[in-house]
Design a protein around this motif. Structure first.
Motif, mmCIF file in Angstrom:
data_model
loop_
_atom_site.group_PDB
_atom_site.id
_atom_site.type_symbol
_atom_site.label_atom_id
_atom_site.label_comp_id
_atom_site.label_asym_id
_atom_site.label_seq_id
_atom_site.Cartn_x
_atom_site.Cartn_y
_atom_site.Cartn_z
ATOM 1 N N SER A 1 0.843 -1.359 -0.156
ATOM 2 C CA SER A 1 0.166 -0.110 0.046
ATOM 3 C C SER A 1 0.869 1.095 0.004
ATOM 4 C CB SER A 1 -0.917 -0.076 1.366
ATOM 5 O OG SER A 1 -1.763 -1.001 1.185
ATOM 6 N N GLN A 2 0.240 2.194 -0.781
ATOM 7 C CA GLN A 2 1.095 3.606 -0.660
ATOM 8 C C GLN A 2 0.055 4.754 -0.430
ATOM 9 O OE1 GLN A 2 3.081 4.216 -4.405
ATOM 10 N NE2 GLN A 2 4.482 2.253 -4.250
ATOM 11 N N VAL A 3 0.666 5.809 0.270
ATOM 12 C CA VAL A 3 -0.414 6.899 0.400
ATOM 13 C C VAL A 3 -0.559 7.694 -0.692
ATOM 14 C CG1 VAL A 3 -0.004 9.110 1.690
ATOM 15 C CG2 VAL A 3 1.179 7.176 2.986
ATOM 16 N N ASP A 4 -1.881 7.641 -1.082
ATOM 17 C CA ASP A 4 -2.131 8.706 -2.156
ATOM 18 C C ASP A 4 -1.745 9.926 -2.102
ATOM 19 O OD1 ASP A 4 -4.750 10.298 -1.456
ATOM 20 O OD2 ASP A 4 -4.908 8.536 -0.293
ATOM 21 N N LYS A 5 -1.516 10.601 -3.298
ATOM 22 C CA LYS A 5 -1.178 12.062 -3.298
ATOM 23 C C LYS A 5 -1.892 12.804 -2.595
ATOM 24 C CE LYS A 5 0.107 15.289 -7.228
ATOM 25 N NZ LYS A 5 -0.057 15.611 -8.449
ATOM 26 N N GLY A 6 -3.115 12.834 -2.637
ATOM 27 C CA GLY A 6 -4.306 13.869 -1.885
ATOM 28 C C GLY A 6 -3.924 13.634 -0.445
ATOM 29 N N THR A 7 -3.720 12.411 0.047
ATOM 30 C CA THR A 7 -3.567 12.251 1.475
ATOM 31 C C THR A 7 -2.067 12.877 1.975
ATOM 32 O OG1 THR A 7 -5.002 10.398 1.906
ATOM 33 C CG2 THR A 7 -3.366 10.723 3.598
ATOM 34 N N GLY A 8 -1.098 12.637 1.023
ATOM 35 C CA GLY A 8 0.217 13.064 1.222
ATOM 36 C C GLY A 8 0.169 14.632 1.211
ATOM 37 N N ASN A 9 -0.577 15.294 0.235
ATOM 38 C CA ASN A 9 -0.403 16.651 0.286
ATOM 39 C C ASN A 9 -1.065 17.296 1.418
ATOM 40 O OD1 ASN A 9 0.970 16.826 -2.222
ATOM 41 N ND2 ASN A 9 -0.873 16.997 -3.396
ATOM 42 N N TYR A 10 -2.240 16.566 1.967
ATOM 43 C CA TYR A 10 -3.023 17.262 3.046
ATOM 44 C C TYR A 10 -2.167 17.145 4.196
ATOM 45 C CZ TYR A 10 -6.445 17.600 6.843
ATOM 46 O OH TYR A 10 -7.167 17.988 7.574
ATOM 47 N N SER A 11 -1.358 15.965 4.498
ATOM 48 C CA SER A 11 -0.431 15.650 5.657
ATOM 49 C C SER A 11 0.434 16.841 5.783
ATOM 50 C CB SER A 11 -0.105 14.178 5.854
ATOM 51 O OG SER A 11 0.827 14.148 4.912
ATOM 52 N N LYS A 12 0.876 17.097 4.805
ATOM 53 C CA LYS A 12 2.059 18.352 4.799
ATOM 54 C C LYS A 12 1.621 19.453 5.354
ATOM 55 C CE LYS A 12 4.316 16.713 0.404
ATOM 56 N NZ LYS A 12 4.536 17.098 -0.735
ATOM 57 N N THR A 13 0.425 19.821 5.451
ATOM 58 C CA THR A 13 -0.428 21.113 6.050
ATOM 59 C C THR A 13 -0.483 20.577 7.498
ATOM 60 O OG1 THR A 13 -2.582 20.189 5.769
ATOM 61 C CG2 THR A 13 -1.640 21.531 3.917
#
Length: 184
Positions: free
Chosen positions: A3-15
């Motif tokens: 499993s990989q972190v999806d792009k949306g979740t990755g971008n959100y977690s950066k905030t």
């Protein structure tokens, strides 16, 4: 396949970041004779949670009876004793005790004891944090928090302040319920 972190979740977690409050660095604010300080104003949780520390002087009555239409509360007592009231009954909570109040349960708290009481209050969702700031603005510096001002401020934040007649109605309701439960 791993499993990989999806792009949306990755971008959100950066905030996001871990919230940290050091109460000793947060000055007390005053609501008449009461003190409070906001430990978490909801900005870390998209207003799903706010956390406030409150100090209640000895022999003080606290807010009017009320119930909330949109948020639950938790109260963790850290010093002294706080009396939590619902119509017709009360609980005295001391250091280490946790009291929870669900939406629409009529309640209030007081400190009828000889020592200052302090508690941590959680509110979910956390929009009610603005009530404290609005109430502070309404009463101004050095003024006493009156029942009338308290009731007016509560109305702006999805909260129903109760008149004495309404409290009596709730007491009768709970008395009737207790009789049915006990088979009388």
């Amino acid at each position: 396949m791993e499993s990989q972190v999806d792009k949306g979740t990755g971008n959100y977690s950066k905030t996001l970041s871990i919230g940290h409050a050091s109460p000793s660095k947060i000055p007390w604010r005053f609501l008449g004779q009461y003190k409070y300080r906001i430990l978490e104003d909801g900005s870390q949780t998209q207003y799903r949670l706010c956390i406030i520390e409150s100090a209640i002087p000895p022999l003080s009555d606290g807010p009017v009876f009320h119930f909330h239409e949109m948020h639950d509360e938790g109260f963790y007592v850290t010093k002294g004793k706080v009396r939590f009231h619902t119509p017709g009954q009360h609980i005295d909570a001391g250091p280490g005790d946790l009291v929870t109040v669900p939406i629409r349960l009529p309640h209030k708290f007081s400190n009828p004891f000889d020592e200052e009481a302090v508690f941590i209050n959680t509110i979910t969702p956390g929009f009610f944090v603005r009530y404290f700031e609005y109430l502070e603005e309404m009463i101004g510096d050095g003024k006493t928090l009156t029942r009338e001002v308290n009731m007016e401020a509560l109305k702006r934040f999805a909260t129903v302040p109760l008149t004495d007649a309404m409290v009596k109605q709730f007491e009768e309701f709970y008395d009737d319920l207790a009789e049915k439960v006990n088979g009388n």
